[in-house]
Design a protein around this motif. Structure first.
Motif, PDB file in Angstrom:
ATOM      1  N   MET A  78       0.847  -1.182   0.000  1.00 33.71           N
ATOM      2  CA  MET A  78       0.000   0.000   0.000  1.00 33.71           C
ATOM      3  C   MET A  78       0.890   1.242   0.000  1.00 33.71           C
ATOM      4  SD  MET A  78      -3.212  -0.894   0.214  1.00 33.71           S
ATOM      5  CE  MET A  78      -4.476  -0.281   1.244  1.00 33.71           C
ATOM      6  N   ARG A  79       0.523   2.167  -0.847  1.00 36.97           N
ATOM      7  CA  ARG A  79       1.234   3.441  -0.939  1.00 36.97           C
ATOM      8  C   ARG A  79       0.251   4.570  -0.768  1.00 36.97           C
ATOM      9  NH1 ARG A  79       5.187   3.957  -5.895  1.00 36.97           N
ATOM     10  NH2 ARG A  79       5.722   5.766  -4.679  1.00 36.97           N
ATOM     11  N   GLU A  80       0.763   5.724  -0.392  1.00 36.25           N
ATOM     12  CA  GLU A  80      -0.085   6.902  -0.273  1.00 36.25           C
ATOM     13  C   GLU A  80      -0.144   7.588  -1.635  1.00 36.25           C
ATOM     14  OE1 GLU A  80      -0.594  11.012   2.264  1.00 36.25           O
ATOM     15  OE2 GLU A  80       1.301   9.963   2.347  1.00 36.25           O
ATOM     16  N   TYR A  81      -1.346   7.974  -2.028  1.00 32.83           N
ATOM     17  CA  TYR A  81      -1.556   8.695  -3.279  1.00 32.83           C
ATOM     18  C   TYR A  81      -2.349   9.957  -3.000  1.00 32.83           C
ATOM     19  CZ  TYR A  81       0.040   4.613  -5.815  1.00 32.83           C
ATOM     20  OH  TYR A  81       0.813   3.580  -6.298  1.00 32.83           O
ATOM     21  N   GLU A  82      -2.078  10.981  -3.801  1.00 32.81           N
ATOM     22  CA  GLU A  82      -2.842  12.223  -3.733  1.00 32.81           C
ATOM     23  C   GLU A  82      -3.477  12.440  -5.092  1.00 32.81           C
ATOM     24  OE1 GLU A  82      -1.246  15.670  -1.578  1.00 32.81           O
ATOM     25  OE2 GLU A  82      -1.579  16.768  -3.438  1.00 32.81           O
ATOM     26  N   ILE A  83      -4.746  12.785  -5.079  1.00 38.39           N
ATOM     27  CA  ILE A  83      -5.481  13.002  -6.325  1.00 38.39           C
ATOM     28  C   ILE A  83      -5.958  14.448  -6.339  1.00 38.39           C
ATOM     29  CG2 ILE A  83      -7.410  12.259  -7.750  1.00 38.39           C
ATOM     30  CD1 ILE A  83      -7.281   9.578  -6.182  1.00 38.39           C
ATOM     31  N   ALA A  84      -5.493  15.217  -7.311  1.00 30.70           N
ATOM     32  CA  ALA A  84      -5.925  16.598  -7.497  1.00 30.70           C
ATOM     33  C   ALA A  84      -7.023  16.599  -8.555  1.00 30.70           C
ATOM     34  CB  ALA A  84      -4.760  17.468  -7.937  1.00 30.70           C
ATOM     35  N   LEU A  85      -8.086  17.359  -8.289  1.00 28.99           N
ATOM     36  CA  LEU A  85      -9.256  17.346  -9.168  1.00 28.99           C
ATOM     37  C   LEU A  85      -9.691  18.753  -9.540  1.00 28.99           C
ATOM     38  CD1 LEU A  85     -11.093  14.928  -6.803  1.00 28.99           C
ATOM     39  CD2 LEU A  85     -10.413  14.285  -9.091  1.00 28.99           C
ATOM     40  N   VAL A  86     -10.093  18.930 -10.775  1.00 26.74           N
ATOM     41  CA  VAL A  86     -10.787  20.139 -11.220  1.00 26.74           C
ATOM     42  C   VAL A  86     -12.204  19.682 -11.567  1.00 26.74           C
ATOM     43  CG1 VAL A  86     -10.892  21.984 -12.929  1.00 26.74           C
ATOM     44  CG2 VAL A  86      -8.677  21.196 -12.085  1.00 26.74           C
ATOM     45  N   LEU A  87     -13.172  20.231 -10.838  1.00 25.87           N
ATOM     46  CA  LEU A  87     -14.560  19.778 -10.937  1.00 25.87           C
ATOM     47  C   LEU A  87     -15.452  20.858 -11.515  1.00 25.87           C
ATOM     48  CD1 LEU A  87     -14.622  18.386  -7.300  1.00 25.87           C
ATOM     49  CD2 LEU A  87     -14.343  17.034  -9.372  1.00 25.87           C
ATOM     50  N   SER A  88     -16.536  20.436 -12.164  1.00 23.29           N
ATOM     51  CA  SER A  88     -17.501  21.402 -12.682  1.00 23.29           C
ATOM     52  C   SER A  88     -18.482  21.834 -11.594  1.00 23.29           C
ATOM     53  CB  SER A  88     -18.267  20.815 -13.869  1.00 23.29           C
ATOM     54  OG  SER A  88     -18.985  19.662 -13.463  1.00 23.29           O
ATOM     55  N   ASN A  89     -18.695  20.976 -10.571  1.00 25.26           N
ATOM     56  CA  ASN A  89     -19.513  21.374  -9.417  1.00 25.26           C
ATOM     57  C   ASN A  89     -19.002  20.674  -8.173  1.00 25.26           C
ATOM     58  OD1 ASN A  89     -20.615  18.780  -9.284  1.00 25.26           O
ATOM     59  ND2 ASN A  89     -22.382  19.335 -10.512  1.00 25.26           N
ATOM     60  N   GLU A  90     -19.474  21.117  -7.020  1.00 25.35           N
ATOM     61  CA  GLU A  90     -18.966  20.589  -5.755  1.00 25.35           C
ATOM     62  C   GLU A  90     -19.334  19.124  -5.533  1.00 25.35           C
ATOM     63  OE1 GLU A  90     -19.212  23.242  -2.276  1.00 25.35           O
ATOM     64  OE2 GLU A  90     -20.106  24.668  -3.664  1.00 25.35           O
ATOM     65  N   GLY A  91     -20.416  18.677  -6.111  1.00 28.42           N
ATOM     66  CA  GLY A  91     -20.874  17.307  -5.930  1.00 28.42           C
ATOM     67  C   GLY A  91     -19.974  16.273  -6.577  1.00 28.42           C
ATOM     68  N   GLY A  92     -19.114  16.683  -7.478  1.00 25.76           N
ATOM     69  CA  GLY A  92     -18.230  15.748  -8.160  1.00 25.76           C
ATOM     70  C   GLY A  92     -17.240  15.078  -7.225  1.00 25.76           C
ATOM     71  N   LEU A  93     -16.868  15.751  -6.138  1.00 20.73           N
ATOM     72  CA  LEU A  93     -15.914  15.170  -5.203  1.00 20.73           C
ATOM     73  C   LEU A  93     -16.498  13.943  -4.517  1.00 20.73           C
ATOM     74  CD1 LEU A  93     -13.200  15.225  -3.780  1.00 20.73           C
ATOM     75  CD2 LEU A  93     -14.193  16.768  -2.105  1.00 20.73           C
TER      76      LEU A  93
END
Length: 133
Positions: A1-16
């Protein structure tokens, strides 16, 4: 297991929330939900002038990263994303500064020749007379 970070650009807040659900379904552990921040794009992305930036961190096996990537790609509210494995953090007790018996000097200081001793006016005049002879 490794730590990962996911950066996101979303069209609305619900996408997260959709991304977090996909992470949990893929077996991600310790899912950390970052803050969702609205911002204005420098150029339109998928005909959107504004959107939201969010990030999340989780523990995941490297084999599951491709499944996560394809799951995020299929989420309609995600405009852009990036999955990275951050460098390991050094703990304060493991971090040791190198000790050296000699003081450190910069490369510029090392390349400069040592200054010659200061001469008096009489000594300078005497040297000039020797050179001119």
């Amino acid at each position: 297991m490794r730590e990962y970070e996911i950066a996101l650009v979303l069209s609305n807040e619900g996408g997260l929330q959709a991304v977090l659900d996909a992470l949990r379904q893929a077996g991600a552990l310790n899912v950390f939900e970052g803050r969702v921040v609205p911002f204005r794009f420098a150029y339109p992305i998928a005909k959107h002038a504004t959107g939201f930036f969010a990030f999340t961190r989780c523990m995941l096996s490297p084999e599951r990263v491709e499944a996560i990537t394809s799951g995020i790609r299929g989420t309609p509210h995600v405009l852009r994303f990036l999955v990275v494995s951050p460098p390991p953090q050094l703990s304060a007790r493991n971090e040791k500064r190198p000790t050296s018996s000699s003081p450190r000097t910069s490369p510029l200081e090392q390349s400069v020749a040592p200054a010659s001793p200061t001469l008096t006016n009489e000594a300078l005049e005497q040297k000039l007379e020797e050179i001119l002879k």
